[in-house]
Scaffold this motif. Structure first.
Motif, PDB file in Angstrom:
ATOM      1  N   THR A   7      -5.137 -58.957-108.375  1.00  0.00           N
ATOM      2  CA  THR A   7      -5.394 -58.066-107.247  1.00  0.00           C
ATOM      3  C   THR A   7      -4.378 -56.940-107.316  1.00  0.00           C
ATOM      4  O   THR A   7      -3.241 -57.116-106.922  1.00  0.00           O
ATOM      5  N   LEU A   8      -4.799 -55.822-107.871  1.00  0.00           N
ATOM      6  CA  LEU A   8      -3.916 -54.672-107.930  1.00  0.00           C
ATOM      7  C   LEU A   8      -3.920 -53.991-106.574  1.00  0.00           C
ATOM      8  O   LEU A   8      -4.968 -53.689-106.027  1.00  0.00           O
ATOM      9  N   GLY A 101      -8.686 -44.738-112.688  1.00  0.00           N
ATOM     10  CA  GLY A 101      -8.324 -45.054-111.311  1.00  0.00           C
ATOM     11  C   GLY A 101      -9.258 -44.455-110.288  1.00  0.00           C
ATOM     12  O   GLY A 101      -8.949 -44.457-109.093  1.00  0.00           O
ATOM     13  N   GLN A 102     -10.417 -43.947-110.726  1.00  0.00           N
ATOM     14  CA  GLN A 102     -11.383 -43.411-109.769  1.00  0.00           C
ATOM     15  C   GLN A 102     -11.957 -44.543-108.919  1.00  0.00           C
ATOM     16  O   GLN A 102     -11.999 -45.697-109.352  1.00  0.00           O
ATOM     17  N   TRP A 226      -6.021 -48.644 -94.712  1.00  0.00           N
ATOM     18  CA  TRP A 226      -6.259 -49.525 -95.855  1.00  0.00           C
ATOM     19  C   TRP A 226      -7.738 -49.483 -96.221  1.00  0.00           C
ATOM     20  O   TRP A 226      -8.605 -49.624 -95.357  1.00  0.00           O
ATOM     21  N   LEU A 227      -8.046 -49.322 -97.513  1.00  0.00           N
ATOM     22  CA  LEU A 227      -9.421 -49.285 -97.997  1.00  0.00           C
ATOM     23  C   LEU A 227      -9.527 -50.040 -99.317  1.00  0.00           C
ATOM     24  O   LEU A 227      -8.575 -50.070-100.099  1.00  0.00           O
ATOM     25  N   SER A 258     -13.806 -61.903-100.687  1.00  0.00           N
ATOM     26  CA  SER A 258     -14.988 -62.761-100.607  1.00  0.00           C
ATOM     27  C   SER A 258     -15.398 -63.332-101.960  1.00  0.00           C
ATOM     28  O   SER A 258     -16.106 -64.337-102.018  1.00  0.00           O
ATOM     29  N   GLU A 259     -14.974 -62.689-103.052  1.00  0.00           N
ATOM     30  CA  GLU A 259     -15.309 -63.165-104.387  1.00  0.00           C
ATOM     31  C   GLU A 259     -14.132 -62.944-105.321  1.00  0.00           C
ATOM     32  O   GLU A 259     -13.306 -62.058-105.098  1.00  0.00           O
ATOM     33  N   ALA A 260     -14.086 -63.739-106.388  1.00  0.00           N
ATOM     34  CA  ALA A 260     -13.054 -63.569-107.403  1.00  0.00           C
ATOM     35  C   ALA A 260     -13.309 -62.301-108.208  1.00  0.00           C
ATOM     36  O   ALA A 260     -14.440 -61.831-108.324  1.00  0.00           O
ATOM     37  N   GLY A 261     -12.243 -61.726-108.752  1.00  0.00           N
ATOM     38  CA  GLY A 261     -12.374 -60.529-109.570  1.00  0.00           C
ATOM     39  C   GLY A 261     -11.133 -59.675-109.484  1.00  0.00           C
ATOM     40  O   GLY A 261     -10.136 -60.057-108.873  1.00  0.00           O
ATOM     41  N   ASP A 262     -11.195 -58.526-110.106  1.00  0.00           N
ATOM     42  CA  ASP A 262     -10.093 -57.571-110.086  1.00  0.00           C
ATOM     43  C   ASP A 262     -10.338 -56.547-108.984  1.00  0.00           C
ATOM     44  O   ASP A 262     -11.422 -55.959-108.904  1.00  0.00           O
ATOM     45  N   TYR A 263      -9.324 -56.319-108.152  1.00  0.00           N
ATOM     46  CA  TYR A 263      -9.442 -55.396-107.023  1.00  0.00           C
ATOM     47  C   TYR A 263      -8.301 -54.388-107.051  1.00  0.00           C
ATOM     48  O   TYR A 263      -7.184 -54.698-107.471  1.00  0.00           O
ATOM     49  N   LEU A 264      -8.600 -53.207-106.584  1.00  0.00           N
ATOM     50  CA  LEU A 264      -7.588 -52.179-106.353  1.00  0.00           C
ATOM     51  C   LEU A 264      -7.783 -51.694-104.931  1.00  0.00           C
ATOM     52  O   LEU A 264      -8.878 -51.281-104.548  1.00  0.00           O
ATOM     53  N   LEU A 265      -6.711 -51.803-104.111  1.00  0.00           N
ATOM     54  CA  LEU A 265      -6.812 -51.439-102.697  1.00  0.00           C
ATOM     55  C   LEU A 265      -6.130 -50.107-102.435  1.00  0.00           C
ATOM     56  O   LEU A 265      -5.165 -49.772-103.096  1.00  0.00           O
TER      57      LEU A 265
END
Length: 265
Positions: A7-8, A101-102, A226-227, A258-265
């Motif tokens: 989770t970035l 990073g878009q 936060w988004l 809600s689900e596993a994966g890679d996120y950027l907030l």
């Protein structure tokens, strides 16, 4: 138990100020809404496009050039998720990496300074944000002419500098559209992840807002929002927006995935 691979966490931050507005009156027959510029988009909840926007460039502290991009989602309710890939890519960057990073998640309305693409001075390649949605293709190029120089880091003519953000007290500072990135950190699906951020601002404003502040004695706070920026599924924030005094302070939110994966907030 599902574990997020990473989770970035980065932060979208904007400083708002109170502006004085004046009414404008004109005589004559008003135009129909659909004949006004972008008038056909006003009040439509869904079905409209999201378009990239190039906003200008500035020099980073290391001498490279930062190209600032944002976007405009014309809907008032529908949000988009367009994964980074063939339909959402950056072209012309040295090395050919299409993920710069878009965002892959597009909230409604106009969003400024969402991300930057860094290029070396003298790069001869034309950098383009390619975005496809609603059956249409948009290709928005960067422009390095002097007309597009922006004061994103050095401040404007009034000395108004962007807020400074940190993910650790006394840690590395991020400011301007480029921001700062921390992580990756791990979290469990459905379990809140606590995220802290420290923010300070110079308390200065520009234009009409500066005149109002001078007479009222008020110092505007920093609006912190936060988004989800990138990620495969929904993200929930315990506090999606807060205000921090310009003198500085700490904000916290709890993020649930809600689900596993890679996120950027």
């Amino acid at each position: 138990m599902k574990i997020l691979s990473s989770t970035l966490v980065s932060l979208t931050l904007a400083c708002s100020s109170l502006l004085a507005a004046s009414a404008v009156h004109a005589q004559g027959t008003p135009l129909a809404v659909e004949l006004l510029p972008l008038g056909k988009d006003i009040g439509i909840t869904a079905g409209q496009t999201v378009t990239p926007a190039y906003e200008g460039w500035y020099e980073n502290e290391d001498g490279t050039i930062a190209l600032s991009f944002g976007y405009y989602n014309r809907n008032i309710e529908e949000v988009f998720d367009i994964p980074v890939g063939p339909s959402n890519r950056i072209l012309g960057v040295p090395g050919g990496e299409s993920d710069q990073g878009q965002p892959s998640h597009f909230e409604t309305g106009r969003h400024w300074g969402v991300f930057t693409v860094n290029i070396p001075v003298g790069s001869g390649e034309e950098v383009v944000w390619h975005l496809e949605n609603q059956g249409k293709t948009f290709r928005i190029p960067a422009n390095l002419s002097n007309d597009y120089v922006i004061d994103a880091i050095v401040g404007d003519a009034s000395g108004n500098l962007p807020p400074q953000i940190r993910f650790q007290e006394g840690g590395q500072i991020g400011h301007g559209p480029g921001g700062i990135t921390a992580g990756p950190v791990q979290a469990e699906v459905g379990e809140p992840l606590s995220v802290d951020v420290w923010v300070t601002d110079d308390g200065k404003v520009s234009g009409i807002a500066a005149m109002f502040i001078a007479t009222s004695g008020m110092t505007p706070p920093v609006d912190l929002v936060w988004l989800k920026h990138q990620g495969p599924s929904e993200v929930a924030f315990s506090e999606s927006a807060t205000k921090i005094a310009a003198a500085g302070g700490k904000a916290n939110t709890e993020v649930t995935f809600s689900e596993a994966g890679d996120y950027l907030l």
